[in-house]
Design a protein around this motif. Sequence first.
Motif, mmCIF file in Angstrom:
data_model
loop_
_atom_site.group_PDB
_atom_site.id
_atom_site.type_symbol
_atom_site.label_atom_id
_atom_site.label_comp_id
_atom_site.label_asym_id
_atom_site.label_seq_id
_atom_site.Cartn_x
_atom_site.Cartn_y
_atom_site.Cartn_z
ATOM 1 N N VAL A 208 25.543 -70.030 4.723
ATOM 2 C CA VAL A 208 25.219 -69.167 5.900
ATOM 3 C C VAL A 208 25.743 -69.346 7.113
ATOM 4 N N GLU A 209 26.180 -70.556 7.609
ATOM 5 C CA GLU A 209 26.739 -70.761 8.776
ATOM 6 C C GLU A 209 28.067 -70.328 8.620
ATOM 7 N N ARG A 210 28.907 -70.548 7.358
ATOM 8 C CA ARG A 210 30.347 -70.100 7.067
ATOM 9 C C ARG A 210 30.525 -68.399 7.143
ATOM 10 N N LEU A 211 29.476 -67.897 6.883
ATOM 11 C CA LEU A 211 29.503 -66.283 6.721
ATOM 12 C C LEU A 211 29.783 -65.734 8.239
ATOM 13 N N ASP A 212 30.604 -64.713 8.184
ATOM 14 C CA ASP A 212 30.628 -63.849 9.420
ATOM 15 C C ASP A 212 29.571 -63.210 9.632
ATOM 16 N N THR A 213 28.912 -62.362 8.682
ATOM 17 C CA THR A 213 27.896 -61.627 8.784
ATOM 18 C C THR A 213 26.902 -61.955 7.590
ATOM 19 N N LEU A 214 25.556 -61.525 7.922
ATOM 20 C CA LEU A 214 24.557 -61.950 6.990
ATOM 21 C C LEU A 214 24.087 -60.442 6.472
ATOM 22 N N ASP A 215 24.850 -59.565 6.027
ATOM 23 C CA ASP A 215 24.130 -58.411 5.637
ATOM 24 C C ASP A 215 23.064 -58.219 4.416
ATOM 25 N N GLU A 216 22.584 -57.080 4.041
ATOM 26 C CA GLU A 216 21.571 -56.898 3.111
ATOM 27 C C GLU A 216 22.145 -57.487 1.748
ATOM 28 N N ARG A 217 23.272 -56.875 1.379
ATOM 29 C CA ARG A 217 23.937 -57.372 0.201
ATOM 30 C C ARG A 217 24.164 -58.875 0.094
ATOM 31 N N THR A 218 24.785 -59.553 1.051
ATOM 32 C CA THR A 218 24.886 -60.722 1.119
ATOM 33 C C THR A 218 23.401 -61.667 0.974
ATOM 34 N N VAL A 219 22.634 -61.142 1.911
ATOM 35 C CA VAL A 219 21.173 -61.745 1.677
ATOM 36 C C VAL A 219 20.762 -61.837 0.259
ATOM 37 N N GLY A 220 20.839 -60.796 -0.436
ATOM 38 C CA GLY A 220 20.261 -60.490 -1.755
ATOM 39 C C GLY A 220 21.399 -61.418 -2.815
ATOM 40 N N ASP A 221 22.299 -61.596 -2.627
ATOM 41 C CA ASP A 221 23.264 -62.339 -3.466
ATOM 42 C C ASP A 221 23.038 -63.893 -3.446
ATOM 43 N N LEU A 222 22.690 -64.215 -1.923
ATOM 44 C CA LEU A 222 22.491 -65.612 -1.978
ATOM 45 C C LEU A 222 20.933 -65.913 -2.145
#
Length: 353
Positions: free
Chosen positions: A221-235
């Motif tokens: 999470v700290e390395r990501l530029d954004t935490l959008d809905e798709r990224t949250v779902g993938d994580l």
Amino acid sequence: MRVLGIETSCDETAAAVVDGERRLLSNLVVSQLDEHRPFGGVVPEVAARAHLEYLDSLIARAMDDAGLGYGELDGVAATAGPGLIGGLFVGLMTGKAIAAARDLPLMAVNHLEAHALTARLTDDLPFPYLLLLVSGGHCQLVAVGGVGRYTVYGGTVDDAVGEAFDKTAKLLGLGYPGGPALERAAVDGDPARFPLPRPMLGREGCRMSFSGLKTAVRHTVERLDTLDERTVGDLAAAFQAAVADVLADRCANALDAFARDHGVPGPLVVAGGVAANAALRARLEDLAGARGTRLVAPPLGLCSDNAAMIGWAGVERLRLGCTDGLDARARPRWPLTEMSPADVEKGAAAWSA
């Protein structure tokens, strides 16, 4: 045989009446989610005060739903531990008061034993069986040989898996309670997008660890530029898949140990709040099928903390004459391996009969 069950070990206030024929004559739960949501987790003092507010009226409703008077009960079972000490005091003292006023046997129930015996309530499962107990506070693999007869094959060396779910959900901004929110977010996620670690995977034994997995999510999470809905779902999907891989691997080792000890391959029982996770259930069902046994999982309503399982544990113990005095104490820590010798002997005798 009709037993009133009372559960107040954490953040659910619950009362139920269960009989010896495995019937739930009533089963009520008052959730405290609204009280704890502003804090992002359970606050012990808030939980204890909520139990005080809800419990008396909830017991009265449970008795009304069961269509019984207190004189028609055969016993009272209340959670005595492990759990939050304030909540345990509320439930156990209430159970003692009812038992004393009505001259009824009291069963001071170990919350973990109640989870362990739930499969006998729901599926009439005979002893012995292998239990994976997964909840917010506990994560262990246990051979259940009888009431009071438990062999722990392994447990977590750090976080319980339910705690890891909740903390990961918080990192992803999914709110509280975290476990169900993370499961919902993972439904359309890609579990292969983020290569998360599988702690202990492939090692001998049945020990587990989830702290490093949770930390890996935080670093991602700290390395990501954004935490959008798709990224949250993938994580979320990646975390859930990692947990399922680890638990399936640990259960495979435990099934081997269980087969050596008992001469049978199972069955495998999963219980506790995390047992409601559909992805985990599916993975364990595949494992059980591949090992020539079956997976037994309680209905979703009996996975999380509830009083029906406390009442049923009371029925099991009352049948064996395992009752407690009014001096029974609340125990914030109470491992299954510390069940009293008398109870173990009675449980062993019943299993052998």
